[in-house]
Scaffold this motif. Structure first.
Motif, PDB file in Angstrom:
ATOM      1  N   SER A   1     -13.573  -2.234  -2.747  1.00  0.00           N
ATOM      2  CA  SER A   1     -13.397  -1.790  -1.363  1.00  0.00           C
ATOM      3  C   SER A   1     -11.916  -1.728  -1.037  1.00  0.00           C
ATOM      4  CB  SER A   1     -14.131  -2.722  -0.385  1.00  0.00           C
ATOM      5  OG  SER A   1     -13.621  -4.034  -0.465  1.00  0.00           O
ATOM      6  N   ALA A   2     -11.615  -1.156   0.111  1.00  0.00           N
ATOM      7  CA  ALA A   2     -10.230  -0.922   0.495  1.00  0.00           C
ATOM      8  C   ALA A   2      -9.527  -2.213   0.885  1.00  0.00           C
ATOM      9  CB  ALA A   2     -10.171   0.074   1.647  1.00  0.00           C
ATOM     10  N   VAL A   3      -8.247  -2.285   0.555  1.00  0.00           N
ATOM     11  CA  VAL A   3      -7.411  -3.406   0.999  1.00  0.00           C
ATOM     12  C   VAL A   3      -6.635  -2.985   2.240  1.00  0.00           C
ATOM     13  CG1 VAL A   3      -7.225  -4.410  -1.292  1.00  0.00           C
ATOM     14  CG2 VAL A   3      -5.511  -2.750  -0.550  1.00  0.00           C
ATOM     15  N   LYS A   4      -6.250  -3.980   3.024  1.00  0.00           N
ATOM     16  CA  LYS A   4      -5.524  -3.719   4.273  1.00  0.00           C
ATOM     17  C   LYS A   4      -4.317  -4.647   4.360  1.00  0.00           C
ATOM     18  CE  LYS A   4      -9.679  -2.280   6.789  1.00  0.00           C
ATOM     19  NZ  LYS A   4     -10.504  -2.254   5.567  1.00  0.00           N
ATOM     20  N   PRO A   5      -3.308  -4.263   5.137  1.00  0.00           N
ATOM     21  CA  PRO A   5      -2.150  -5.135   5.310  1.00  0.00           C
ATOM     22  C   PRO A   5      -2.586  -6.528   5.765  1.00  0.00           C
ATOM     23  CG  PRO A   5      -1.686  -2.975   6.216  1.00  0.00           C
ATOM     24  CD  PRO A   5      -3.145  -2.980   5.852  1.00  0.00           C
ATOM     25  N   ASN A   6      -1.927  -7.541   5.234  1.00  0.00           N
ATOM     26  CA  ASN A   6      -2.169  -8.956   5.515  1.00  0.00           C
ATOM     27  C   ASN A   6      -3.365  -9.541   4.767  1.00  0.00           C
ATOM     28  OD1 ASN A   6       0.033  -9.098   7.370  1.00  0.00           O
ATOM     29  ND2 ASN A   6      -1.284  -8.121   8.900  1.00  0.00           N
TER      30      ASN A   6
ATOM     31  N   ILE B   1       0.855  -1.189   0.000  1.00  0.00           N
ATOM     32  CA  ILE B   1       0.000   0.000   0.000  1.00  0.00           C
ATOM     33  C   ILE B   1       0.890   1.238   0.000  1.00  0.00           C
ATOM     34  CG2 ILE B   1      -1.735   1.300   1.284  1.00  0.00           C
ATOM     35  CD1 ILE B   1      -2.684  -1.409   2.435  1.00  0.00           C
ATOM     36  N   PRO B   2       0.737   2.137  -0.975  1.00  0.00           N
ATOM     37  CA  PRO B   2       1.623   3.302  -1.067  1.00  0.00           C
ATOM     38  C   PRO B   2       1.392   4.280   0.078  1.00  0.00           C
ATOM     39  CG  PRO B   2      -0.148   3.483  -2.669  1.00  0.00           C
ATOM     40  CD  PRO B   2      -0.262   2.112  -2.069  1.00  0.00           C
ATOM     41  N   GLU B   3       2.444   4.999   0.416  1.00  0.00           N
ATOM     42  CA  GLU B   3       2.370   5.904   1.566  1.00  0.00           C
ATOM     43  C   GLU B   3       1.463   7.103   1.316  1.00  0.00           C
ATOM     44  OE1 GLU B   3       5.466   7.401  -1.187  1.00  0.00           O
ATOM     45  OE2 GLU B   3       4.981   5.438  -0.342  1.00  0.00           O
ATOM     46  N   PHE B   4       1.131   7.376   0.054  1.00  0.00           N
ATOM     47  CA  PHE B   4       0.331   8.569  -0.253  1.00  0.00           C
ATOM     48  C   PHE B   4      -1.176   8.311  -0.223  1.00  0.00           C
ATOM     49  CE2 PHE B   4       1.886   6.746  -4.291  1.00  0.00           C
ATOM     50  CZ  PHE B   4       0.681   6.367  -4.862  1.00  0.00           C
ATOM     51  N   SER B   5      -1.584   7.102   0.168  1.00  0.00           N
ATOM     52  CA  SER B   5      -3.021   6.806   0.194  1.00  0.00           C
ATOM     53  C   SER B   5      -3.401   6.013   1.424  1.00  0.00           C
ATOM     54  CB  SER B   5      -3.418   6.017  -1.056  1.00  0.00           C
ATOM     55  OG  SER B   5      -4.795   5.677  -1.010  1.00  0.00           O
ATOM     56  N   ASP B   6      -4.574   6.337   1.969  1.00  0.00           N
ATOM     57  CA  ASP B   6      -5.132   5.590   3.088  1.00  0.00           C
ATOM     58  C   ASP B   6      -6.368   4.807   2.661  1.00  0.00           C
ATOM     59  OD1 ASP B   6      -3.305   6.601   5.046  1.00  0.00           O
ATOM     60  OD2 ASP B   6      -4.424   8.487   5.048  1.00  0.00           O
TER      61      ASP B   6
ATOM     62  N   GLY C   1      -7.104  -9.623 -13.775  1.00  0.00           N
ATOM     63  CA  GLY C   1      -6.146  -8.775 -13.072  1.00  0.00           C
ATOM     64  C   GLY C   1      -6.839  -7.842 -12.106  1.00  0.00           C
ATOM     65  N   ILE C   2      -6.048  -6.993 -11.477  1.00  0.00           N
ATOM     66  CA  ILE C   2      -6.573  -5.975 -10.559  1.00  0.00           C
ATOM     67  C   ILE C   2      -6.049  -4.611 -10.980  1.00  0.00           C
ATOM     68  CG2 ILE C   2      -6.618  -5.086  -8.191  1.00  0.00           C
ATOM     69  CD1 ILE C   2      -6.300  -7.884  -7.157  1.00  0.00           C
ATOM     70  N   ASP C   3      -6.963  -3.654 -11.029  1.00  0.00           N
ATOM     71  CA  ASP C   3      -6.608  -2.249 -11.190  1.00  0.00           C
ATOM     72  C   ASP C   3      -6.707  -1.630  -9.790  1.00  0.00           C
ATOM     73  OD1 ASP C   3      -6.518   0.498 -11.710  1.00  0.00           O
ATOM     74  OD2 ASP C   3      -8.569   0.567 -12.483  1.00  0.00           O
ATOM     75  N   PHE C   4      -5.577  -1.555  -9.084  1.00  0.00           N
ATOM     76  CA  PHE C   4      -5.583  -0.919  -7.766  1.00  0.00           C
ATOM     77  C   PHE C   4      -5.765   0.586  -7.939  1.00  0.00           C
ATOM     78  CE2 PHE C   4      -3.199  -4.743  -6.193  1.00  0.00           C
ATOM     79  CZ  PHE C   4      -4.079  -5.064  -5.165  1.00  0.00           C
ATOM     80  N   THR C   5      -6.616   1.159  -7.080  1.00  0.00           N
ATOM     81  CA  THR C   5      -6.963   2.572  -7.203  1.00  0.00           C
ATOM     82  C   THR C   5      -6.864   3.265  -5.854  1.00  0.00           C
ATOM     83  OG1 THR C   5      -8.519   2.041  -8.983  1.00  0.00           O
ATOM     84  CG2 THR C   5      -8.758   4.187  -7.928  1.00  0.00           C
TER      85      THR C   5
ATOM     86  N   ALA D   1      -3.540   8.375  -9.139  1.00  0.00           N
ATOM     87  CA  ALA D   1      -4.370   7.466  -8.346  1.00  0.00           C
ATOM     88  C   ALA D   1      -4.519   6.091  -8.977  1.00  0.00           C
ATOM     89  CB  ALA D   1      -5.757   8.083  -8.145  1.00  0.00           C
ATOM     90  N   LYS D   2      -4.232   5.991 -10.271  1.00  0.00           N
ATOM     91  CA  LYS D   2      -4.493   4.756 -11.008  1.00  0.00           C
ATOM     92  C   LYS D   2      -3.242   4.092 -11.580  1.00  0.00           C
ATOM     93  CE  LYS D   2      -9.092   4.047 -11.609  1.00  0.00           C
ATOM     94  NZ  LYS D   2      -9.759   2.734 -11.474  1.00  0.00           N
ATOM     95  N   ALA D   3      -2.185   4.845 -11.787  1.00  0.00           N
ATOM     96  CA  ALA D   3      -1.046   4.352 -12.562  1.00  0.00           C
ATOM     97  C   ALA D   3       0.257   4.292 -11.773  1.00  0.00           C
ATOM     98  CB  ALA D   3      -0.860   5.221 -13.811  1.00  0.00           C
ATOM     99  N   PHE D   4       0.144   4.324 -10.451  1.00  0.00           N
ATOM    100  CA  PHE D   4       1.346   4.290  -9.621  1.00  0.00           C
ATOM    101  C   PHE D   4       2.013   2.908  -9.692  1.00  0.00           C
ATOM    102  CE2 PHE D   4      -2.365   3.451  -6.943  1.00  0.00           C
ATOM    103  CZ  PHE D   4      -2.018   2.294  -6.270  1.00  0.00           C
ATOM    104  N   ASP D   5       3.252   2.836  -9.243  1.00  0.00           N
ATOM    105  CA  ASP D   5       4.014   1.581  -9.286  1.00  0.00           C
ATOM    106  C   ASP D   5       3.257   0.461  -8.568  1.00  0.00           C
ATOM    107  OD1 ASP D   5       5.965   3.023 -10.559  1.00  0.00           O
ATOM    108  OD2 ASP D   5       7.416   2.955  -8.910  1.00  0.00           O
ATOM    109  N   GLY D   6       3.160  -0.695  -9.231  1.00  0.00           N
ATOM    110  CA  GLY D   6       2.533  -1.860  -8.619  1.00  0.00           C
ATOM    111  C   GLY D   6       1.022  -1.873  -8.650  1.00  0.00           C
ATOM    112  N   SER D   7       0.408  -0.904  -9.357  1.00  0.00           N
ATOM    113  CA  SER D   7      -1.058  -0.784  -9.326  1.00  0.00           C
ATOM    114  C   SER D   7      -1.770  -1.710 -10.308  1.00  0.00           C
ATOM    115  CB  SER D   7      -1.475   0.662  -9.614  1.00  0.00           C
ATOM    116  OG  SER D   7      -1.064   1.061 -10.915  1.00  0.00           O
TER     117      SER D   7
END
Length: 203
Positions: A180-185, A44-49, A83-87, A105-111
């Motif tokens: 919906s949002a993803v969380k660590p683990n 999870i990138p540091e710029f998003s919660d 696949g997954i488009d992480f947003t 918001a859509k094209a960051f590394d690993g998204s």
């Protein structure tokens, strides 16, 4: 290679985000640096919660094409994947409010998660492909390509008006409701017609 993504292609997803129903496909791009490397976790990138998962059927282009007619589009691909488009939804909302592009918001590394591909001949009908995303074993997104506003061949025809399609390009065809949002683990697993296409750990 290009990663070409289609937004707002499932009616119920449009409703859940309270977006306007588009009159033509919504198109955006991801760079190759957005591809999550095989066997790597999604961090999870540091710029998003508020990073959301968006599971999508993928199409891999197999030859060069421009101004492709829908009736010929089926000759430009022979593999289907998932696949997954992480947003980063919080960042995307801020950008949309200001009328700015979504790329951060859509094209960051690993998204971009790109799972396994399967021959399109393995599917009874490309217009009725079942797929789902499980988070920690629970189904969180479930879709069928018959709910697309624009079908695969229509998307290829539309996109090729603007971008020359080349061998290896991948089209993300849109996500159904349930984002919906993803969380660590978290453990994300994608299935297409009961075939497991990917398995991703979240950190």
């Amino acid at each position: 290679m290009k990663i070409i993504c289609i937004g707002r292609n499932y009616g119920k997803h449009i409703e859940e985000l309270q977006n306007e129903r588009p009159e033509e496909p919504v198109v955006f791009l991801k760079p190759d640096s957005s591809i999550l490397l095989k066997q790597h976790p999604f961090v999870i990138p540091e710029f998003s919660d508020d990073v959301h998962h968006e599971v999508e059927v993928l199409v891999k282009i197999n030859k060069v094409g421009k101004y492709i007619e829908s009736k010929f589009a089926h000759t430009f691909y022979d593999e289907i994947g998932l696949g997954i488009d992480f947003t980063a939804r919080d960042l995307q909302s801020k950008l949309k409010e200001k009328g700015l592009p979504w790329e951060k918001a859509k094209a960051f590394d690993g998204s971009a998660v790109i799972g396994e591909f399967y021959p399109k001949s393995a599917f009874n009908s490309l217009e009725s492909i079942n797929f789902e995303l499980r988070n920690n074993g629970i189904v969180v997104q479930k879709g069928n390509t018959n709910h697309m506003l624009w079908k695969i061949d229509e998307l290829i025809s539309y996109v090729s008006q603007f971008f020359t399609l080349k061998k290896g390009d991948i089209i993300f065809t849109g996500t159904p409701e349930g984002v919906s949002a993803v969380k660590p683990n978290d453990l994300l697993e994608g299935y297409i017609e009961n075939k497991k296409s990917f398995r991703i750990h979240v950190k």
